[in-house]
Design a protein around this motif. Structure first.
Motif: not given
Length: 201
Positions: A45-49, A62-64, A76-85, A116-123
């Motif tokens: 999360l720190v890295f992505c933010y 993505r390796k995570f 956290a990798a999912v959150t970083g890729l699709y919610r933060i970025w 699931i949360g990221c999918a609704f956000l990007l939807m």
């Protein structure tokens, strides 16, 4: 480095990590052992933010997503890729749909919650009907599993209903609420059509 402390400081004190801290964090995330410890969750999360979604950074995160990565860390990798970025290319959506579809695996519970949360956000952000259709089907499946007393489905159903409402509320400038009971989730489920994109006829 205490990644959790740094993350909290970034979140509440507008702290910016130093170049030395960034170098240490990047080195840690590249190390083989980082995929098997829960402390990597805060590190990601720190890295992505604190980083831009440059190709090398995306590749590192993505390796995570791999199957053998510790679940909380993978989430956290999912959150970083699709919610933060907020990555939203066709291949990103394909990957996210794949993550959502893996919800029946108990060892991926935290990952499923994040996906699931990221999918609704990007939807809503992308007006993506593939995500809308997949999430409709997921909600129906989780509801059916709920009726079959599948304990794994309970938390995912509640979270999916909350995510459906919360992202709809943000997109439509409505009041956000938090809930965590089946009864509250079911009230969203019975009115579920409003929380998805209109299908193309």
């Amino acid at each position: 480095m205490d990644f959790s402390d740094i993350y909290q400081r970034m979140k509440f004190e507008a702290y910016e990590i130093s170049e030395d801290e960034r170098a240490q964090l990047t080195s840690y995330l590249r190390s083989p052992g980082s995929i098997s410890t829960a402390k990597s969750h805060a590190g990601l999360l720190v890295f992505c933010y604190s980083s831009e979604p440059a190709s090398e950074n995306i590749e590192l995160v993505r390796k995570f997503l791999a199957k053998h990565v510790e679940d909380y860390t993978r989430s956290a990798a999912v959150t970083g890729l699709y919610r933060i970025w907020k990555l939203g290319t066709t291949s990103d959506i394909d990957n996210l749909l794949g993550l959502v579809a893996l919800w029946p695996e108990d060892s991926r519970y935290s990952t499923s919650i994040s996906a699931i949360g990221c999918a609704f956000l990007l939807m809503h952000r992308l007006q993506d009907r593939r995500l809308s259709l997949a999430l409709r089907q997921l909600l129906e499946t989780l509801h059916e599993e709920l009726r079959q007393d599948n304990e794994l489905a309970v938390g995912l159903f509640i979270h999916a209903c909350w995510s459906a409402y919360d992202n709809w509320a943000q997109s439509n400038l409505q009041r956000r609420i938090h809930f965590d009971t089946i009864e509250e989730a079911l009230s969203i489920y019975w009115d579920r059509q409003r929380y998805f994109l209109e299908p193309i006829n």
